[in-house]
Design a protein around this motif. Structure first.
Motif, PDB file in Angstrom:
ATOM      1  N   ILE A 201      -4.813   0.266  -2.675  1.00  0.00           N
ATOM      2  CA  ILE A 201      -4.650   0.549  -1.717  1.00  0.00           C
ATOM      3  C   ILE A 201      -3.449   2.097  -1.836  1.00  0.00           C
ATOM      4  CG2 ILE A 201      -4.536   1.453   0.638  1.00  0.00           C
ATOM      5  CD1 ILE A 201      -6.492  -0.912   0.173  1.00  0.00           C
ATOM      6  N   PRO A 202      -4.404   3.297  -1.908  1.00  0.00           N
ATOM      7  CA  PRO A 202      -3.259   4.375  -2.215  1.00  0.00           C
ATOM      8  C   PRO A 202      -2.095   4.215  -1.136  1.00  0.00           C
ATOM      9  CG  PRO A 202      -5.842   5.280  -1.847  1.00  0.00           C
ATOM     10  CD  PRO A 202      -5.416   3.208  -1.736  1.00  0.00           C
ATOM     11  N   GLU A 203      -0.486   4.990  -1.689  1.00  0.00           N
ATOM     12  CA  GLU A 203       0.380   5.001  -1.448  1.00  0.00           C
ATOM     13  C   GLU A 203       0.579   5.588  -0.223  1.00  0.00           C
ATOM     14  OE1 GLU A 203       4.948   5.669  -1.868  1.00  0.00           O
ATOM     15  OE2 GLU A 203       3.473   6.034  -3.501  1.00  0.00           O
ATOM     16  N   THR A 204      -0.303   6.389  -0.621  1.00  0.00           N
ATOM     17  CA  THR A 204      -0.897   7.896   1.114  1.00  0.00           C
ATOM     18  C   THR A 204      -1.320   6.971   2.566  1.00  0.00           C
ATOM     19  OG1 THR A 204      -2.898   8.502   0.092  1.00  0.00           O
ATOM     20  CG2 THR A 204      -0.339  10.082   0.085  1.00  0.00           C
ATOM     21  N   SER A 205      -2.254   5.832   1.920  1.00  0.00           N
ATOM     22  CA  SER A 205      -3.511   5.521   3.058  1.00  0.00           C
ATOM     23  C   SER A 205      -2.586   4.551   3.054  1.00  0.00           C
ATOM     24  CB  SER A 205      -4.556   5.434   2.754  1.00  0.00           C
ATOM     25  OG  SER A 205      -5.528   5.844   2.296  1.00  0.00           O
ATOM     26  N   SER A 206      -1.858   3.478   2.440  1.00  0.00           N
ATOM     27  CA  SER A 206      -0.705   2.646   2.903  1.00  0.00           C
ATOM     28  C   SER A 206       0.774   2.776   3.916  1.00  0.00           C
ATOM     29  CB  SER A 206      -0.450   1.889   2.238  1.00  0.00           C
ATOM     30  OG  SER A 206       0.768   1.024   2.479  1.00  0.00           O
ATOM     31  N   LYS A 207       1.014   4.428   3.961  1.00  0.00           N
ATOM     32  CA  LYS A 207       1.939   4.605   4.556  1.00  0.00           C
ATOM     33  C   LYS A 207       0.942   4.759   6.199  1.00  0.00           C
ATOM     34  CE  LYS A 207       5.780   8.317   5.110  1.00  0.00           C
ATOM     35  NZ  LYS A 207       6.706   8.897   4.450  1.00  0.00           N
ATOM     36  N   PHE A 208       0.214   5.699   6.432  1.00  0.00           N
ATOM     37  CA  PHE A 208      -0.648   5.999   6.640  1.00  0.00           C
ATOM     38  C   PHE A 208      -0.098   4.501   7.823  1.00  0.00           C
ATOM     39  CE2 PHE A 208      -4.906   6.283   9.611  1.00  0.00           C
ATOM     40  CZ  PHE A 208      -4.100   7.317  10.361  1.00  0.00           C
ATOM     41  N   ILE A 209      -1.114   3.683   7.396  1.00  0.00           N
ATOM     42  CA  ILE A 209      -1.859   2.532   8.490  1.00  0.00           C
ATOM     43  C   ILE A 209      -0.341   1.859   8.875  1.00  0.00           C
ATOM     44  CG2 ILE A 209      -3.241  -0.056   7.884  1.00  0.00           C
ATOM     45  CD1 ILE A 209      -4.523   1.113   5.598  1.00  0.00           C
ATOM     46  N   SER A 210       0.667   1.651   8.003  1.00  0.00           N
ATOM     47  CA  SER A 210       1.717   1.624   8.488  1.00  0.00           C
ATOM     48  C   SER A 210       1.712   2.487  10.267  1.00  0.00           C
ATOM     49  CB  SER A 210       3.082   1.347   7.481  1.00  0.00           C
ATOM     50  OG  SER A 210       2.916   1.006   6.846  1.00  0.00           O
ATOM     51  N   LEU A 211       1.947   3.512   9.581  1.00  0.00           N
ATOM     52  CA  LEU A 211       2.448   4.753  10.964  1.00  0.00           C
ATOM     53  C   LEU A 211       1.578   3.915  11.982  1.00  0.00           C
ATOM     54  CD1 LEU A 211       3.379   7.831   9.543  1.00  0.00           C
ATOM     55  CD2 LEU A 211       4.686   6.320  10.414  1.00  0.00           C
TER      56      LEU A 211
ATOM     57  N   LEU B 259      -2.418  -5.340   5.486  1.00  0.00           N
ATOM     58  CA  LEU B 259      -2.383  -7.083   4.691  1.00  0.00           C
ATOM     59  C   LEU B 259      -2.507  -7.121   3.544  1.00  0.00           C
ATOM     60  CD1 LEU B 259      -2.592  -9.838   8.021  1.00  0.00           C
ATOM     61  CD2 LEU B 259      -0.485  -8.020   6.944  1.00  0.00           C
ATOM     62  N   LEU B 260      -3.801  -6.115   3.390  1.00  0.00           N
ATOM     63  CA  LEU B 260      -4.375  -6.993   1.549  1.00  0.00           C
ATOM     64  C   LEU B 260      -3.641  -6.306   0.624  1.00  0.00           C
ATOM     65  CD1 LEU B 260      -6.827  -6.756  -1.235  1.00  0.00           C
ATOM     66  CD2 LEU B 260      -7.670  -4.729   0.603  1.00  0.00           C
ATOM     67  N   ASP B 261      -2.832  -4.536   1.722  1.00  0.00           N
ATOM     68  CA  ASP B 261      -2.014  -3.058   0.819  1.00  0.00           C
ATOM     69  C   ASP B 261      -0.594  -4.597   0.591  1.00  0.00           C
ATOM     70  OD1 ASP B 261      -0.857  -1.513   0.033  1.00  0.00           O
ATOM     71  OD2 ASP B 261       0.337  -1.114   1.423  1.00  0.00           O
ATOM     72  N   MET B 262      -0.583  -5.440   1.902  1.00  0.00           N
ATOM     73  CA  MET B 262       0.732  -6.561   1.561  1.00  0.00           C
ATOM     74  C   MET B 262       0.538  -7.612   0.287  1.00  0.00           C
ATOM     75  SD  MET B 262       3.564  -5.340   3.457  1.00  0.00           S
ATOM     76  CE  MET B 262       2.638  -3.856   3.065  1.00  0.00           C
ATOM     77  N   GLY B 263      -0.286  -7.856   0.386  1.00  0.00           N
ATOM     78  CA  GLY B 263      -1.359  -8.513  -0.761  1.00  0.00           C
ATOM     79  C   GLY B 263      -0.375  -8.531  -1.886  1.00  0.00           C
ATOM     80  N   ILE B 264      -0.585  -7.464  -2.202  1.00  0.00           N
ATOM     81  CA  ILE B 264      -1.217  -6.509  -3.544  1.00  0.00           C
ATOM     82  C   ILE B 264       0.093  -6.249  -4.331  1.00  0.00           C
ATOM     83  CG2 ILE B 264      -1.430  -4.808  -5.068  1.00  0.00           C
ATOM     84  CD1 ILE B 264      -4.498  -4.563  -3.906  1.00  0.00           C
TER      85      ILE B 264
END
Length: 320
Positions: free
Chosen positions: A33-43, A212-217
């Motif tokens: 998952i791209p880092e910027t997308s991951s950060k957006f989803i967290s927010l 959670l997919l990103d957290m698994g990776i």
């Protein structure tokens, strides 16, 4: 523990995406998952849970139970890192012990969000004020961790030297967003909240699954380096959260009769921070090993809590 409850949790699509991330790392897939997308989803997750919590809080009577819930949460954030520190000192340095203790005294917002999703799946109600409880538990444990390292370290810090780290704990982005969203949700009218409901509610579970997919990776990548630290860290990352969760599952009945609130208290006590605390420890304890305390929280404690922990704590709550 109710076996069907455990099976239902393990077959939750969001959780299965977490396992997909682990599997992708295991087979050396280039899935990410791209880092910027991951950060957006967290927010987004913090914003959504905070706003909805504020809305729930606005419909709740501000009574002594809510006050006691807040005080209980802060007490947990103060007590857990102290006892965890002295357990860790038997095998680890002061710096590593302080950083890990702060992580396990603090909370994981993502674990909390997953627990909220779990309660909704089980159709169990919970109070909106629990979002405020979660937010209030972030900073105290970081402060305690810094103070413990100051008092027991070889080079003792002066009290004033701790102020930048205390300020960082209080102004951490996740803390600011969850508290800000809680306040905005509290102030917004029902009509105003309904206007953004498709964003705050309808797409929530989809974003949680991707996160959670990103957290698994991420967990899969950190797990291999963590295993080099031996059995003590592994056992601590499982046993201490279980002890915290089980004790709180039983004693939280003194604070509230709500099954949902008691489960959230248990999961908050059992969770460990892998976002706010590492950011603070990068400043407060640069000597501490991030390849130790981050995988402990993220690769061991987090998956344990969202797979076995939640059904286990709920079973204990229903038993008592």
């Amino acid at each position: 523990m109710d076996l069907q409850l455990l099976i239902d949790n393990l077959t939750n699509p969001a959780l299965l995406f977490f396992f997909l991330g682990l599997f992708a790392v295991k087979v050396k897939s280039d899935l990410e998952i791209p880092e910027t997308s991951s950060k957006f989803i967290s927010l987004y997750l913090l914003f959504s849970i905070g706003f909805k919590g504020g809305q729930e809080l606005s419909h709740s009577a501000l009574d002594l139970e809510i006050l006691w819930a807040l005080l209980f949460g802060v007490a947990l954030a103060l007590v857990v890192p102290v006892y965890a520190f002295f357990v860790l000192r038997k095998k680890m340095s002061v710096q590593n012990s302080g950083a890990i203790a702060a992580a396990y005294g603090s909370v994981s917002a993502v674990t909390f969000v997953t627990a909220v999703s779990f309660l909704e799946l089980q159709q169990i109600e919970f109070g909106g004020h629990m979002v405020a409880v979660m937010a209030s538990m972030e900073a105290p444990s970081i402060i305690i961790g810094v103070l413990l390292m100051s008092w027991f370290g070889d080079q003792k810090r002066k009290g004033s030297d701790c102020l930048p780290f205390i300020k960082h704990a209080l102004t951490n982005g996740s803390v600011m967003l969850i508290l800000g969203s809680l306040l905005i949700g509290f102030l917004a009218s029902d009509a105003q909240a309904q206007g953004i409901e498709p964003f705050t509610t309808d797409i929530f579970k989809g974003f949680l699954a991707v996160f959670l997919l990103d957290m698994g990776i991420t967990s899969g990548r950190k797990l291999s380096s963590f295993m080099n630290h031996g059995w003590f860290a592994l056992l601590f990352a499982v046993i201490v959260p279980v002890i915290n969760g089980l004790i709180v599952a039983m004693i939280s009945g003194l604070i509230t009769e709500s099954i949902g609130d008691r489960l959230l208290f248990s999961i908050l006590a059992a969770s460990a921070s892998y976002i706010a605390v590492p950011a603070a420890m990068k400043l407060a304890a640069p000597e501490a090993n991030p390849s130790l305390y981050i995988p402990m929280a993220l690769a061991i404690t987090f998956p344990f809590n969202i797979t076995i922990g939640m059904p286990l704590y709920l079973s204990i709550i229903q038993l008592f």
